[in-house]
Design an enzyme around this catalytic site. Structure first.
Site, PDB file in Angstrom:
ATOM      1  N   TYR A  15       0.812  -1.228   0.000  1.00  0.00           N
ATOM      2  CA  TYR A  15       0.000   0.000   0.000  1.00  0.00           C
ATOM      3  C   TYR A  15       0.840   1.270   0.000  1.00  0.00           C
ATOM      4  CZ  TYR A  15      -3.806  -3.184   0.579  1.00  0.00           C
ATOM      5  OH  TYR A  15      -4.698  -4.202   0.349  1.00  0.00           O
ATOM      6  N   GLY A  16       1.727   1.391   1.005  1.00  0.00           N
ATOM      7  CA  GLY A  16       2.521   2.619   1.099  1.00  0.00           C
ATOM      8  C   GLY A  16       3.393   2.812  -0.123  1.00  0.00           C
ATOM      9  N   GLY A 110       0.640  -7.008   0.603  1.00  0.00           N
ATOM     10  CA  GLY A 110      -0.459  -7.606   1.357  1.00  0.00           C
ATOM     11  C   GLY A 110      -1.781  -7.624   0.616  1.00  0.00           C
ATOM     12  N   ASN A 114      -4.757 -10.499   1.294  1.00  0.00           N
ATOM     13  CA  ASN A 114      -5.664 -10.115   2.378  1.00  0.00           C
ATOM     14  C   ASN A 114      -7.131 -10.257   1.995  1.00  0.00           C
ATOM     15  OD1 ASN A 114      -6.530  -7.656   1.156  1.00  0.00           O
ATOM     16  ND2 ASN A 114      -4.812  -6.535   2.048  1.00  0.00           N
ATOM     17  N   VAL A 245      15.982  -5.847  -1.414  1.00  0.00           N
ATOM     18  CA  VAL A 245      16.956  -4.859  -0.933  1.00  0.00           C
ATOM     19  C   VAL A 245      17.564  -5.385   0.359  1.00  0.00           C
ATOM     20  CG1 VAL A 245      17.279  -2.485  -0.161  1.00  0.00           C
ATOM     21  CG2 VAL A 245      15.634  -2.990  -1.994  1.00  0.00           C
ATOM     22  N   GLU A 356     -13.916  -8.982  13.197  1.00  0.00           N
ATOM     23  CA  GLU A 356     -14.317  -9.331  11.842  1.00  0.00           C
ATOM     24  C   GLU A 356     -14.978 -10.703  11.875  1.00  0.00           C
ATOM     25  OE1 GLU A 356     -10.783  -9.333   9.407  1.00  0.00           O
ATOM     26  OE2 GLU A 356     -11.404 -11.150   8.367  1.00  0.00           O
ATOM     27  N   HIS A 441      -1.890  -8.044  11.063  1.00  0.00           N
ATOM     28  CA  HIS A 441      -1.824  -6.583  11.006  1.00  0.00           C
ATOM     29  C   HIS A 441      -0.569  -6.035  11.683  1.00  0.00           C
ATOM     30  CE1 HIS A 441      -6.553  -6.638  10.957  1.00  0.00           C
ATOM     31  NE2 HIS A 441      -6.037  -7.067   9.815  1.00  0.00           N
ATOM     32  N   ASN A 479      -9.030  -2.997  10.647  1.00  0.00           N
ATOM     33  CA  ASN A 479      -8.092  -3.511   9.647  1.00  0.00           C
ATOM     34  C   ASN A 479      -7.350  -2.319   9.026  1.00  0.00           C
ATOM     35  OD1 ASN A 479     -10.781  -4.796   9.867  1.00  0.00           O
ATOM     36  ND2 ASN A 479      -9.721  -6.497   8.941  1.00  0.00           N
ATOM     37  N   PHE A 481      -5.350  -1.329   6.165  1.00  0.00           N
ATOM     38  CA  PHE A 481      -4.768  -0.837   4.911  1.00  0.00           C
ATOM     39  C   PHE A 481      -5.327   0.496   4.416  1.00  0.00           C
ATOM     40  CE2 PHE A 481      -7.501  -4.114   2.497  1.00  0.00           C
ATOM     41  CZ  PHE A 481      -8.292  -3.186   1.826  1.00  0.00           C
TER      42      PHE A 481
HETATM   43  P1  FDA Z   1       2.896  -4.627   2.617  1.00  0.00           P
HETATM   44  O1  FDA Z   1       3.238  -5.715   3.558  1.00  0.00           O
HETATM   45  O2  FDA Z   1       1.565  -4.654   1.968  1.00  0.00           O
HETATM   46  O3  FDA Z   1       3.965  -4.557   1.450  1.00  0.00           O
HETATM   47  C1  FDA Z   1       5.343  -4.664   1.678  1.00  0.00           C
HETATM   48  C2  FDA Z   1       5.992  -5.192   0.414  1.00  0.00           C
HETATM   49  O4  FDA Z   1       7.398  -5.016   0.502  1.00  0.00           O
HETATM   50  C3  FDA Z   1       5.766  -6.674   0.176  1.00  0.00           C
HETATM   51  O5  FDA Z   1       5.352  -6.866  -1.154  1.00  0.00           O
HETATM   52  C4  FDA Z   1       7.136  -7.306   0.433  1.00  0.00           C
HETATM   53  O6  FDA Z   1       7.392  -8.450  -0.378  1.00  0.00           O
HETATM   54  C5  FDA Z   1       8.067  -6.172   0.055  1.00  0.00           C
HETATM   55  N1  FDA Z   1       9.365  -6.199   0.727  1.00  0.00           N
HETATM   56  C6  FDA Z   1       9.609  -6.372   2.054  1.00  0.00           C
HETATM   57  N2  FDA Z   1      10.911  -6.288   2.321  1.00  0.00           N
HETATM   58  C7  FDA Z   1      11.533  -6.043   1.127  1.00  0.00           C
HETATM   59  C8  FDA Z   1      12.896  -5.869   0.743  1.00  0.00           C
HETATM   60  N3  FDA Z   1      13.891  -5.898   1.647  1.00  0.00           N
HETATM   61  N4  FDA Z   1      13.173  -5.653  -0.579  1.00  0.00           N
HETATM   62  C9  FDA Z   1      12.172  -5.623  -1.502  1.00  0.00           C
HETATM   63  N5  FDA Z   1      10.872  -5.788  -1.187  1.00  0.00           N
HETATM   64  C10 FDA Z   1      10.550  -5.989   0.114  1.00  0.00           C
HETATM   65  N6  FDA Z   1      -5.796  -5.349   6.146  1.00  0.00           N
HETATM   66  C11 FDA Z   1      -6.977  -4.723   5.914  1.00  0.00           C
HETATM   67  O7  FDA Z   1      -7.044  -3.496   6.015  1.00  0.00           O
HETATM   68  N7  FDA Z   1      -8.080  -5.452   5.584  1.00  0.00           N
HETATM   69  C12 FDA Z   1      -8.055  -6.821   5.496  1.00  0.00           C
HETATM   70  O8  FDA Z   1      -9.075  -7.452   5.186  1.00  0.00           O
HETATM   71  C13 FDA Z   1      -6.833  -7.482   5.764  1.00  0.00           C
HETATM   72  N8  FDA Z   1      -6.737  -8.851   5.738  1.00  0.00           N
HETATM   73  C14 FDA Z   1      -5.507  -9.462   5.832  1.00  0.00           C
HETATM   74  C15 FDA Z   1      -5.395 -10.839   5.644  1.00  0.00           C
HETATM   75  C16 FDA Z   1      -4.142 -11.447   5.645  1.00  0.00           C
HETATM   76  C17 FDA Z   1      -4.027 -12.931   5.448  1.00  0.00           C
HETATM   77  C18 FDA Z   1      -2.985 -10.657   5.838  1.00  0.00           C
HETATM   78  C19 FDA Z   1      -1.615 -11.275   5.835  1.00  0.00           C
HETATM   79  C20 FDA Z   1      -3.089  -9.300   6.038  1.00  0.00           C
HETATM   80  C21 FDA Z   1      -4.345  -8.690   6.042  1.00  0.00           C
HETATM   81  N9  FDA Z   1      -4.482  -7.315   6.194  1.00  0.00           N
HETATM   82  C22 FDA Z   1      -5.695  -6.706   6.038  1.00  0.00           C
HETATM   83  C23 FDA Z   1      -3.302  -6.474   6.490  1.00  0.00           C
HETATM   84  C24 FDA Z   1      -2.804  -5.684   5.276  1.00  0.00           C
HETATM   85  O9  FDA Z   1      -2.621  -6.537   4.171  1.00  0.00           O
HETATM   86  C25 FDA Z   1      -1.489  -5.005   5.659  1.00  0.00           C
HETATM   87  O10 FDA Z   1      -1.758  -4.123   6.743  1.00  0.00           O
HETATM   88  C26 FDA Z   1      -0.898  -4.199   4.512  1.00  0.00           C
HETATM   89  O11 FDA Z   1      -0.621  -5.014   3.397  1.00  0.00           O
HETATM   90  C27 FDA Z   1       0.381  -3.483   4.949  1.00  0.00           C
HETATM   91  O12 FDA Z   1       0.744  -2.581   3.932  1.00  0.00           O
HETATM   92  P2  FDA Z   1       2.221  -2.028   3.825  1.00  0.00           P
HETATM   93  O13 FDA Z   1       2.237  -0.992   2.771  1.00  0.00           O
HETATM   94  O14 FDA Z   1       2.680  -1.649   5.191  1.00  0.00           O
HETATM   95  O15 FDA Z   1       3.152  -3.252   3.398  1.00  0.00           O
END
Ligand code: FDA
Length: 502
Positions: A15-16, A110, A114, A245, A356, A441, A479, A481
């Protein structure tokens, strides 16, 4: 040979990161996105991009020999997890002592794995958690923008009330109501028109075919359908996959230098790239971004980073639990994997919980109701850098999960008492009713206003930004995102207006 150069680099594609990439691209900044996972757009031999939850194969998990699903057992039987070949699959379970963190891997982070619940936090709690953020601007501008960009919508109520696919949610709603609890419809990014056509048998099924945590083949507006194609469409953004990275340092001229390992499908490092950039945006998620900055600080590469890097982590008080219903309250053999209802008791000052109503899409009647409860756990974890393993370790004790369990128990004891029901003790590999040793989360590690300025600028360095869930201090009450996306939109608006990033 000099390092490859891009004016801006974005690490990750969740997302970010996706917000950063789009807004940089629109601003005309040539941007390279580095994502450790795969691009999920090519069907395998079975014609599908992703595998289902009930028939997992190598596509399911990030370099594991066996799947590690959150529900480990059913009737204590080891029938859920399957042996698989290690592969850069889409879901990772990162194991720390006492806490496992589930994260998505691939273009879209994610959003690929998700449940798509697109929830805006209560304004009062948001202000309490992030007092340095102008709530008026968030609720008038950035939350609506995030919801629109992500494609959030609410299930059509007439269909919800009549379809067999949401019987499980209606049963849970009735039981919550019997306990005097309120339920709310929760927006989702899944396309409900598509879901209704799935139910009618007009299109290939996804939410109605047990697809979710290992990816959805259809219907879900994950980031690879929304922000990321828009970013690529600017003509200024490139996404490089299977690029992890490893290290960040700074050259004498102030550019950032990244050491990037290229992985193959076995996980072997086949090449190591040096990439330099003027501006660096970290969107690697709570675990990924925190590890990169902690490593940089602790190895002396970026020694001026804040001592707050590595602090303030929480799992949003996540607890999973199941309840056993009476025979006369079946939850249905057919269950949509996409949650659309929550029990909202967050305004209960003594015991705030937002739960949920989750599916248990086993394909057979289970008489089980499943929940992912979000509780207000005040405990916070910290990360330390393990030099021998060159990795960040989360310090979280088992006892730190106890407040989450106590809160969930308090709410669901009420539900059980009102309905004459009990918990399920067969779902988590042993006899526990509550699983609080894993979370969906992960939040915090580089908290906004502590490790960064109020806009995500890392303290100590110029043109180094944090845009992901690591900014949120451990809890957001729903949740996360939508909050992560909205904060990233706010950061990018400010940074592109004030900083010379290109
Ligand atoms: P996010 O984790 O999405 O992305 C990080 C990315 O960086 C990944 O693609 C990773 O591979 C990559 N990365 C990491 N380290 C790296 C490196 N060193 N070099 C290169 N790439 C790297 N939330 C919600 O709001 N509603 C929901 O219904 C759900 N349901 C849910 C179910 C399940 C099973 C999970 C696991 C999670 C959820 N969530 C959720 C949580 C939600 O998915 C989560 O909060 C967000 O994806 C977080 O977004 P970010 O941008 O922080 O990072």
């Amino acid at each position: 040979v000099g390092a490859e150069y891009a004016p801006a680099v974005v690490v990750g594609s969740g997302y970010g990161a996706a917000v950063a990439a789009l807004r940089l691209g629109e601003a005309g900044v040539r941007t390279l996105v580095l994502e450790m996972g795969r691009l999920w757009d090519t069907p395998a031999a079975d014609g599908r991009v992703h595998c289902s939850m009930t028939a997992p194969d190598r596509r399911s998990m990030w370099f594991k020999t066996r799947t590690e699903a959150p529900l480990a057992t059913f009737l204590w039987l080891d029938v859920i997890n399957k042996d698989i070949t290690p592969y850069p699959g889409v879901l990772d379970r990162v194991r720390f002592p006492n806490m496992s963190v589930y994260v998505g891997r691939g273009v879209g982070g994610g959003s690929l794995v998700n449940g798509g619940m697109a929830v805006t936090p209560s304004r009062a709690y948001f202000q309490e958690v992030l007092p340095q953020v102008d709530a008026a601007a968030m609720y008038a501008t950035y939350f609506p923008l995030a919801r629109r960009m992500l494609g959030a919508a609410t299930v059509p109520s007439a269909w919800f009330e009549s379809t067999e696919w949401y019987q499980y949610a209606r049963v849970s709603r009735d039981q919550a109501k019997a306990a005097g609890l309120k339920t709310v419809f929760v927006p989702n990014v899944y396309d409900f028109d598509y879901m209704q056509r799935e139910a009618a048998g007009a299109v290939p099924k996804s939410a109605l075919a047990q697809e979710v945590i290992y990816g959805n083949n259809f219907g879900k507006r994950s980031l690879d359908k929304t922000y990321l194609p828009a970013a690529l469409g600017t003509g200024n953004v490139t996404i490089r996959t299977l690029s992890r990275v490893r290290a960040i340092r700074r050259a004498a001229d102030g550019t950032y230098l990244l050491t990037v390992d290229r992985l193959d499908d076995t996980g072997a490092v086949v090449a190591t790239d040096e990439i330099s950039c003027r501006s660096l945006f970290l969107g690697a998620g709570s675990l990924g971004t925190t590890e990169l900055l902690l490593r940089a600080r602790e190895t002396g590469a970026l020694p001026a980073l804040s001592p707050q890097v590595g602090q303030g982590w929480g799992g949003n008080g996540n607890v999973m639990l199941g309840r056993a219903n009476h025979m006369w309250h079946p939850t249905g053999a057919h269950q949509s994997t996409i949650p659309v209802l929550g029990i909202d008791d967050w305004s209960n000052a003594a015991n705030p919980v937002f739960a949920e109503i989750a599916p248990l899409p086993a394909g057979i009647e289970t008489w089980a109701s499943l929940y992912l409860a979000i509780t207000r756990n005040p405990e916070r974890g910290t990360f330390t850098y393990d030099a021998a393993k060159d990795s960040a370790v989360l310090n979280w004790t088992g006892a730190q999960s106890d407040p989450s369990i106590a809160a969930a128990k308090s709410l669901f004891d009420r539900v059980n008492a009102a309905n004459g029901t009990i918990y399920r003790y067969d779902l988590f590999g042993d006899t526990r009713a509550f699983a609080a040793d894993f979370c969906y989360h992960p939040l915090g590690g580089c908290v906004l206003g502590r490790a960064t300025d109020p806009y995500g600028r890392a303290l100590g360095y110029d043109r180094l930004y944090v845009t992901d869930g690591s900014l949120v201090p451990g809890s957001i009450g729903v949740n996360p995102f939508v909050t992560i996306t909205a904060l990233a939109e706010r950061t990018m608006a400010r940074v592109l207006a004030e900083d010379n990033v290109g």
